[in-house]
Write an enzyme that holds these catalytic residues in place. Structure first.
Site, PDB file in Angstrom:
ATOM      1  N   LYS A 174       3.042  11.897 -10.861  1.00 20.30           N
ATOM      2  CA  LYS A 174       2.249  10.958 -11.663  1.00 20.30           C
ATOM      3  C   LYS A 174       3.099   9.717 -11.920  1.00 20.30           C
ATOM      4  O   LYS A 174       4.243   9.832 -12.374  1.00 20.30           O
ATOM      5  CB  LYS A 174       1.873  11.580 -13.008  1.00 20.30           C
ATOM      6  CG  LYS A 174       0.785  12.627 -12.937  1.00 20.30           C
ATOM      7  CD  LYS A 174       0.382  13.013 -14.360  1.00 20.30           C
ATOM      8  CE  LYS A 174      -0.648  14.114 -14.388  1.00 20.30           C
ATOM      9  NZ  LYS A 174      -0.971  14.509 -15.782  1.00 20.30           N
ATOM     10  N   LYS A 198       7.677  23.736 -13.666  1.00 16.97           N
ATOM     11  CA  LYS A 198       6.795  22.581 -13.458  1.00 16.97           C
ATOM     12  C   LYS A 198       6.429  22.454 -11.979  1.00 16.97           C
ATOM     13  O   LYS A 198       5.275  22.175 -11.640  1.00 16.97           O
ATOM     14  CB  LYS A 198       7.412  21.283 -13.977  1.00 16.97           C
ATOM     15  CG  LYS A 198       6.495  20.090 -13.691  1.00 16.97           C
ATOM     16  CD  LYS A 198       6.395  19.055 -14.755  1.00 16.97           C
ATOM     17  CE  LYS A 198       5.351  17.993 -14.362  1.00 16.97           C
ATOM     18  NZ  LYS A 198       5.440  16.761 -15.125  1.00 16.97           N
ATOM     19  N   ARG A 210       0.808  -1.239   0.000  1.00 17.77           N
ATOM     20  CA  ARG A 210       0.000   0.000   0.000  1.00 17.77           C
ATOM     21  C   ARG A 210       0.834   1.280   0.000  1.00 17.77           C
ATOM     22  O   ARG A 210       0.355   2.346   0.383  1.00 17.77           O
ATOM     23  CB  ARG A 210      -0.966   0.033   1.183  1.00 17.77           C
ATOM     24  CG  ARG A 210      -1.971  -1.087   1.140  1.00 17.77           C
ATOM     25  CD  ARG A 210      -3.264  -0.690   1.816  1.00 17.77           C
ATOM     26  NE  ARG A 210      -4.194  -1.791   1.757  1.00 17.77           N
ATOM     27  CZ  ARG A 210      -4.248  -2.764   2.652  1.00 17.77           C
ATOM     28  NH1 ARG A 210      -3.430  -2.758   3.690  1.00 17.77           N
ATOM     29  NH2 ARG A 210      -5.113  -3.743   2.512  1.00 17.77           N
ATOM     30  N   GLU A 222       9.736  19.622 -24.587  1.00 21.72           N
ATOM     31  CA  GLU A 222       8.938  19.784 -23.354  1.00 21.72           C
ATOM     32  C   GLU A 222       9.338  21.059 -22.597  1.00 21.72           C
ATOM     33  O   GLU A 222       8.553  21.602 -21.815  1.00 21.72           O
ATOM     34  CB  GLU A 222       9.097  18.553 -22.447  1.00 21.72           C
ATOM     35  CG  GLU A 222       8.689  17.226 -23.088  1.00 21.72           C
ATOM     36  CD  GLU A 222       7.184  16.953 -23.057  1.00 21.72           C
ATOM     37  OE1 GLU A 222       6.394  17.856 -22.748  1.00 21.72           O
ATOM     38  OE2 GLU A 222       6.821  15.789 -23.370  1.00 21.72           O
ATOM     39  N   HIS A 274      -0.250  13.027 -29.166  1.00 23.14           N
ATOM     40  CA  HIS A 274      -0.654  11.641 -28.867  1.00 23.14           C
ATOM     41  C   HIS A 274      -1.300  10.983 -30.079  1.00 23.14           C
ATOM     42  O   HIS A 274      -1.096   9.796 -30.338  1.00 23.14           O
ATOM     43  CB  HIS A 274      -1.618  11.607 -27.677  1.00 23.14           C
ATOM     44  CG  HIS A 274      -0.945  11.874 -26.363  1.00 23.14           C
ATOM     45  ND1 HIS A 274      -1.609  12.392 -25.269  1.00 23.14           N
ATOM     46  CD2 HIS A 274       0.334  11.695 -25.960  1.00 23.14           C
ATOM     47  CE1 HIS A 274      -0.754  12.520 -24.254  1.00 23.14           C
ATOM     48  NE2 HIS A 274       0.429  12.110 -24.657  1.00 23.14           N
ATOM     49  N   GLU A 296      -4.465  18.372 -11.711  1.00 20.90           N
ATOM     50  CA  GLU A 296      -4.797  18.809 -13.072  1.00 20.90           C
ATOM     51  C   GLU A 296      -6.240  19.294 -13.235  1.00 20.90           C
ATOM     52  O   GLU A 296      -6.973  18.851 -14.119  1.00 20.90           O
ATOM     53  CB  GLU A 296      -4.503  17.646 -14.051  1.00 20.90           C
ATOM     54  CG  GLU A 296      -4.306  18.132 -15.477  1.00 20.90           C
ATOM     55  CD  GLU A 296      -3.765  17.042 -16.404  1.00 20.90           C
ATOM     56  OE1 GLU A 296      -2.714  16.460 -16.079  1.00 20.90           O
ATOM     57  OE2 GLU A 296      -4.387  16.810 -17.434  1.00 20.90           O
ATOM     58  N   HIS A 326       0.012  18.112 -26.853  1.00 17.82           N
ATOM     59  CA  HIS A 326      -0.105  16.688 -26.551  1.00 17.82           C
ATOM     60  C   HIS A 326      -1.347  16.019 -27.138  1.00 17.82           C
ATOM     61  O   HIS A 326      -1.329  14.827 -27.415  1.00 17.82           O
ATOM     62  CB  HIS A 326      -0.043  16.451 -25.036  1.00 17.82           C
ATOM     63  CG  HIS A 326       1.355  16.487 -24.499  1.00 17.82           C
ATOM     64  ND1 HIS A 326       2.150  17.612 -24.577  1.00 17.82           N
ATOM     65  CD2 HIS A 326       2.120  15.526 -23.919  1.00 17.82           C
ATOM     66  CE1 HIS A 326       3.332  17.339 -24.034  1.00 17.82           C
ATOM     67  NE2 HIS A 326       3.338  16.081 -23.631  1.00 17.82           N
ATOM     68  N   HIS A 359       8.347  10.714 -28.351  1.00 19.78           N
ATOM     69  CA  HIS A 359       7.259  11.494 -27.765  1.00 19.78           C
ATOM     70  C   HIS A 359       7.483  13.005 -27.946  1.00 19.78           C
ATOM     71  O   HIS A 359       6.596  13.728 -28.415  1.00 19.78           O
ATOM     72  CB  HIS A 359       7.111  11.132 -26.287  1.00 19.78           C
ATOM     73  CG  HIS A 359       6.161  12.012 -25.550  1.00 19.78           C
ATOM     74  ND1 HIS A 359       4.809  11.957 -25.754  1.00 19.78           N
ATOM     75  CD2 HIS A 359       6.373  12.993 -24.638  1.00 19.78           C
ATOM     76  CE1 HIS A 359       4.224  12.866 -24.983  1.00 19.78           C
ATOM     77  NE2 HIS A 359       5.152  13.508 -24.296  1.00 19.78           N
ATOM     78  N   ARG A 417      -2.408  22.902 -14.437  1.00 22.01           N
ATOM     79  CA  ARG A 417      -1.556  21.808 -14.911  1.00 22.01           C
ATOM     80  C   ARG A 417      -1.921  21.360 -16.326  1.00 22.01           C
ATOM     81  O   ARG A 417      -1.114  20.758 -17.028  1.00 22.01           O
ATOM     82  CB  ARG A 417      -1.613  20.626 -13.916  1.00 22.01           C
ATOM     83  CG  ARG A 417      -0.536  19.579 -14.168  1.00 22.01           C
ATOM     84  CD  ARG A 417      -0.388  18.571 -13.027  1.00 22.01           C
ATOM     85  NE  ARG A 417       0.632  17.589 -13.360  1.00 22.01           N
ATOM     86  CZ  ARG A 417       1.161  16.727 -12.504  1.00 22.01           C
ATOM     87  NH1 ARG A 417       0.762  16.703 -11.254  1.00 22.01           N
ATOM     88  NH2 ARG A 417       2.089  15.869 -12.887  1.00 22.01           N
ATOM     89  N   ASN A 476      -0.274  20.029 -21.147  1.00 20.26           N
ATOM     90  CA  ASN A 476      -0.742  19.182 -22.250  1.00 20.26           C
ATOM     91  C   ASN A 476      -0.709  19.889 -23.609  1.00 20.26           C
ATOM     92  O   ASN A 476      -1.146  19.325 -24.612  1.00 20.26           O
ATOM     93  CB  ASN A 476      -2.172  18.691 -21.974  1.00 20.26           C
ATOM     94  CG  ASN A 476      -2.231  17.790 -20.759  1.00 20.26           C
ATOM     95  OD1 ASN A 476      -1.265  17.079 -20.476  1.00 20.26           O
ATOM     96  ND2 ASN A 476      -3.320  17.831 -20.020  1.00 20.26           N
TER      97      ASN A 476
END
Ligand code: NAD
Ligand code: ZN
Length: 337
Positions: free
Chosen positions: A127, A205, A105, A169, A230, A215, A226, A243, A219, A223
């Site tokens: 994340k 960041k 956990r 980025e 993506h 987000e 993105h 990427h 935040r 993206n």
């Protein structure tokens, strides 16, 4: 240098000695481990240190690899007082972070990021996760690290193409959040100012995450490029652009859409273009099938029938647009067909 905007310290500079009163399980990949595992092990002072090497590459960011890490954690009999330490790029840190989030956990983990992308982006913000057949990062958890050690000297062995992809980025953050950083990137070639360039990007960041960890609004700016990026990666079956390269093309598509919607002026768009070009981030790309591509755009965020775009409104500002009519997106994409 120390960034302490978040609940955990982010050290930037030569890797300091790392001390622990509990056991440490170092997780690295098959490319990074031969280069840096010994060096890292020498800097760790702990009662017992174990290591686990996963196969390098995005395709291994999956459940089978995760189970291997958990297996090593059980074999080492880690307790909640012990920790994992990720040594590698974003694949290693996302996977190790997730393993540490679910092992008993949750135990602590730390990151020594070794790609530019991981140093300026993936290692910051908590994340963690893995991919599955349904898509990227669909299994995961918010589980912030206890510490991040960013040593730019690890980047000396990074392939140039990976390095450049990481710069995309950095430009992304400059465009959405910080005009000063944008101007700085124009006048301070990263080749000569790498450590301060990384530090500024990390600081941005960290500030964004501190204000909006889950987000809800700010935040989202991360993206930018993105939604399109993506869709490009998916269309290429994740075997074409890196990427960051897909994001670079995605930022140009987003800019074109922003201009079309009257959100961004053409002068700002040209400035972004010039900065991308300065770092060799212009790529030829053709959308093979605009209708199929549009469907991929819709898939990017779940439960909406229209794609959501983060679009720049100026250098240092953005807006989330959720209701763009399909024909406008299609019109914009014609420039890439
Ligand atoms: P990666 O971890 O696959 O590293 C890229 C390649 O470089 C790999 O082959 C790796 O073995 C190699 N490598 C790493 N460091 C090296 C070094 N110092 N010298 C030589 N080779 C080296 O990929 P990445 O670009 O670092 O990260 C991409 C991943 O990060 C994606 O899975 C993405 O989802 C994730 N990510 C996560 C977040 C987040 O907030 N958690 C943010 C952005 C990206
Ligand atoms: Zn990204």
């Amino acid at each position: 240098m120390l960034v302490n905007t978040l609940n955990y310290p982010i050290y930037i500079g030569a890797l300091p000695p790392i001390s622990h009163t509990g056991k440490v399980l170092v997780v690295s990949d098959s490319i990074v481990a031969p280069l840096y595992l010994d060096k890292l092990l020498k800097t760790i002072n702990a009662p017992q240190v174990f290591s686990h090497v996963i196969r390098a590459g995005e395709v291994h960011k999956n459940q089978a690899t995760l189970e291997g890490v958990l297996e090593s954690a059980f074999e080492a009999n880690l307790s909640r007082a012990d920790c994992m330490l990720a040594l590698g790029g974003g694949v290693v840190s996302d996977l190790t972070g997730f393993a540490s989030a679910i092992y008993k956990r949750g135990i602590g983990f730390e990151i020594v990021p070794t790609t530019l992308l991981a140093q300026v982006d993936a290692s910051i913000g908590g994340k963690t996760g893995i991919n599955n057949a349904y898509g990227k990062n669909l299994i995961g958890a918010f589980h912030p690290p206890k510490a991040v050690y960013i040593d730019p000297s690890f980047l000396q062995t990074l392939p140039k193409r990976e390095f450049k992809a990481g710069i995309a980025e950095m430009i992304k953050k400059a465009v959405c959040f910080d005009l000063d950083y944008f101007e700085w990137l124009k006048t301070h070639p990263l080749e000569q100012h790498l450590e301060s360039g990384i530090a500024k990007s990390v600081a941005i960041k960290a500030q964004v995450v501190a204000q909006d960890e889950k987000e809800a609004h700010l935040r989202m700016g991360l993206n930018y490029g993105h939604t399109f990026g993506h869709a490009i990666e998916k269309e290429q079956n994740y075997q074409g652009f890196l990427h960051g390269e897909a994001v670079a093309v995605g930022m140009q598509m987003a800019n074109a859409l922003a201009v079309k919607l009257g959100l961004l002026d053409t002068h700002a768009r040209a400035q972004i273009d010039t900065l991308l070009e300065r770092y060799d981030l212009h790529f030829d790309y053709q959308v093979p099938d605009i209708e199929a591509f549009y469907q991929d755009l819709c898939m990017d965020k779940k439960n909406v029938d229209r794609p959501r775009f983060v679009l720049p409104t100026k250098i240092g500002g953005f807006q989330l647009i959720e209701d763009t009519p399909q024909d406008i997106v299609t019109e914009v994409l014609k420039a890439w067909s």
